[in-house]
Design a protein around this motif. Structure first.
Motif, PDB file in Angstrom:
ATOM      1  N   ASN A  48       0.818  -1.204   0.000  1.00 18.14           N
ATOM      2  CA  ASN A  48       0.000   0.000   0.000  1.00 18.14           C
ATOM      3  C   ASN A  48       0.857   1.261   0.000  1.00 18.14           C
ATOM      4  N   TYR A  51      -0.653  -3.055  -7.036  1.00 18.40           N
ATOM      5  CA  TYR A  51      -1.961  -2.961  -6.367  1.00 18.40           C
ATOM      6  C   TYR A  51      -2.690  -4.303  -6.379  1.00 18.40           C
ATOM      7  N   MET A  60      -5.174  -7.164  -2.091  1.00 20.90           N
ATOM      8  CA  MET A  60      -6.258  -7.993  -1.569  1.00 20.90           C
ATOM      9  C   MET A  60      -5.833  -9.436  -1.293  1.00 20.90           C
ATOM     10  N   GLU A  76     -10.733  -4.982 -10.653  1.00 21.69           N
ATOM     11  CA  GLU A  76     -12.063  -4.902 -10.046  1.00 21.69           C
ATOM     12  C   GLU A  76     -12.625  -6.290  -9.760  1.00 21.69           C
ATOM     13  N   TYR A 129     -10.697  -7.699  -6.806  1.00 20.29           N
ATOM     14  CA  TYR A 129     -11.027  -7.047  -5.535  1.00 20.29           C
ATOM     15  C   TYR A 129     -12.319  -7.613  -4.949  1.00 20.29           C
ATOM     16  N   PHE A 158     -12.184  -0.829   4.211  1.00 23.39           N
ATOM     17  CA  PHE A 158     -11.441  -1.033   2.963  1.00 23.39           C
ATOM     18  C   PHE A 158     -12.376  -1.057   1.755  1.00 23.39           C
ATOM     19  N   LEU A 159     -13.585  -1.593   1.941  1.00 25.38           N
ATOM     20  CA  LEU A 159     -14.563  -1.611   0.854  1.00 25.38           C
ATOM     21  C   LEU A 159     -14.983  -0.190   0.499  1.00 25.38           C
ATOM     22  N   HIS A 187     -12.277   1.470  -1.369  1.00 20.76           N
ATOM     23  CA  HIS A 187     -12.203   1.015  -2.755  1.00 20.76           C
ATOM     24  C   HIS A 187     -13.291   1.658  -3.614  1.00 20.76           C
ATOM     25  N   ILE A 245     -11.959   4.740  -4.582  1.00 19.77           N
ATOM     26  CA  ILE A 245     -10.944   4.557  -5.630  1.00 19.77           C
ATOM     27  C   ILE A 245     -11.607   4.369  -7.000  1.00 19.77           C
ATOM     28  N   ALA A 254      -8.206   8.751   0.030  1.00 21.17           N
ATOM     29  CA  ALA A 254      -8.205   7.280   0.098  1.00 21.17           C
ATOM     30  C   ALA A 254      -6.974   6.781   0.851  1.00 21.17           C
TER      31      ALA A 254
END
Length: 366
Positions: free
Chosen positions: A38, A64, A68, A136, A139, A179-180, A183, A186, A208
């Motif tokens: 991160n 990145y 997850m 996506e 994640y 975290f959700l 995101h 993001i 973020a």
């Protein structure tokens, strides 16, 4: 500047986790790796001050895809006492590897002006649209996986353990929700990337990163302040519903079940095993001489209670007796909760109010 500070603090926390002496080495290393990745991601807005390497900048973008998987493995390590890293876990690297492979022809193998031109328009290239699609899908695959792990952990914990309470589940659940939300921010930031609102894009990036850092600091401080509450479970344990039908198929008569229930209740009253704050269903099964799975079905299915609630109900009843005893008026509520088997003031008050609709002090004065 804020991004640089956030990245520095993330790296500092990671170093701390790697150096601190603890029995939970694996989860500390996984969370440290999570923080480091991160920090690399956060460094995007100021990396150009330190390097001109397009390869390095692109690696930073693709890193990145490791976030997850690391968090997913971390949650497993925290929840399950027998969790270890195995070769099969290398499969979590597949999205990261694929994302880099698709950039090999036009970036990693390109030279000079060709590489520079591609990098300048990288976010509008088919490769990066494919990368974002992978990101996506990955994640939300992992976020669902984490929620399923936590759901199973909570169920198994309530069916097999009593103290300490379920703060581990609550904290991990809250951290995952945070975290959700980050995101989702993001996703909005990435949409803004394709507009002319450059300032809004930078601002969302900073927000973020800052929120993520605050969430990580909060969780680490909680873990340091309450290490005894991070009780892990055995991954071989299964929720009662997974084997209830099998045991019911063995055709145990209602009389046998009624006898075992009566035997269990008498044992709880006479021997008071609930006074042990670390009592588990395995220990109780050994004491009452009923197979663990049968005992679990008796409590969770036939008595319609989690083991957690079943044991704490006896503790509360014991506490009620002490609170109403005129000879023990000088005994404090704190002393009583430890005496009856609780080891947390919050869990005692929660269980007591759930059973009596009163606080211990109000019950004593009523």
């Amino acid at each position: 500047m804020k991004k640089a500070i956030a990245a520095f603090i993330s790296l500092l926390l990671a170093v701390f986790l790697l150096m601190v002496k603890t029995e939970r080495k694996l989860e500390n290393r996984l969370f440290a790796a999570f923080l480091i990745i991160n920090a690399i991601d956060i460094s995007g807005l100021f990396m150009h001050h330190f390097t001109d390497s397009y390869n390095l900048k692109t690696f930073k973008i693709s890193a990145y895809l490791l976030v997850m998987p690391l968090f997913y493995l971390y949650v497993n390590a925290v929840c399950y006492s027998d969790f270890t890293l195995k070769r099969k876990h290398l499969l979590h690297l597949v999205p990261f590897i694929v994302a880099n492979l698709i950039l090999v022809p036009r970036l990693y193998l390109a030279e000079g002006a060709t590489k520079e031109d591609f990098f300048k328009g990288i976010w509008h290239s088919p490769e990066m649209f494919f990368y974002q699609l992978i990101g996506e899908l990955q994640y939300f695959f992992y976020i669902v996986g984490v929620f399923l792990i936590l759901k199973k952990y909570r169920k198994i914990y309530l069916e097999n353990y009593t103290n300490p309470n379920t703060l581990l589940y609550k904290w991990l659940y809250q951290l995952t929700v945070i975290f959700l939300v980050i995101h989702l921010c993001i996703i909005f930031k990435n949409i803004v990337r394709y507009t002319e609102h450059r300032d809004l894009f930078i601002w969302l990036n900073i927000v973020a990163g800052t929120v993520f850092l605050l969430a990580a600091c909060w969780f680490i401080l909680k873990a340091l302040n309450y290490p005894e509450l991070f009780r892990r479970i055995d991954s071989t344990l299964q929720p009662t519903k997974d084997f209830t039908e099998t045991l019911e198929a063995e055709n145990k008569t209602d009389e046998t079940k009624s006898f075992q229930i009566a035997q269990l209740k008498n044992f709880m009253v006479e021997k008071e095993p609930f006074l042990d704050p670390s009592l588990t269903i395995q220990q109780l099964a050994h004491q009452v001489k009923i197979p663990v799975r049968e005992l679990s079905v008796l409590i969770n299915h036939h008595l319609n209670q989690h083991f957690f609630d079943f044991v704490n109900e006896y503790r509360v009843k014991k506490a009620m007796t002490i609170l109403k005893d005129p000879t023990k008026k000088e005994v404090t509520v704190l002393e009583i909760l430890y005496e009856v088997g609780f080891n947390s003031k919050s869990s005692f008050h929660t269980s007591f109010k759930k059973y009596t609709n009163q606080t211990p002090t109000a019950f004593r004065n009523s």
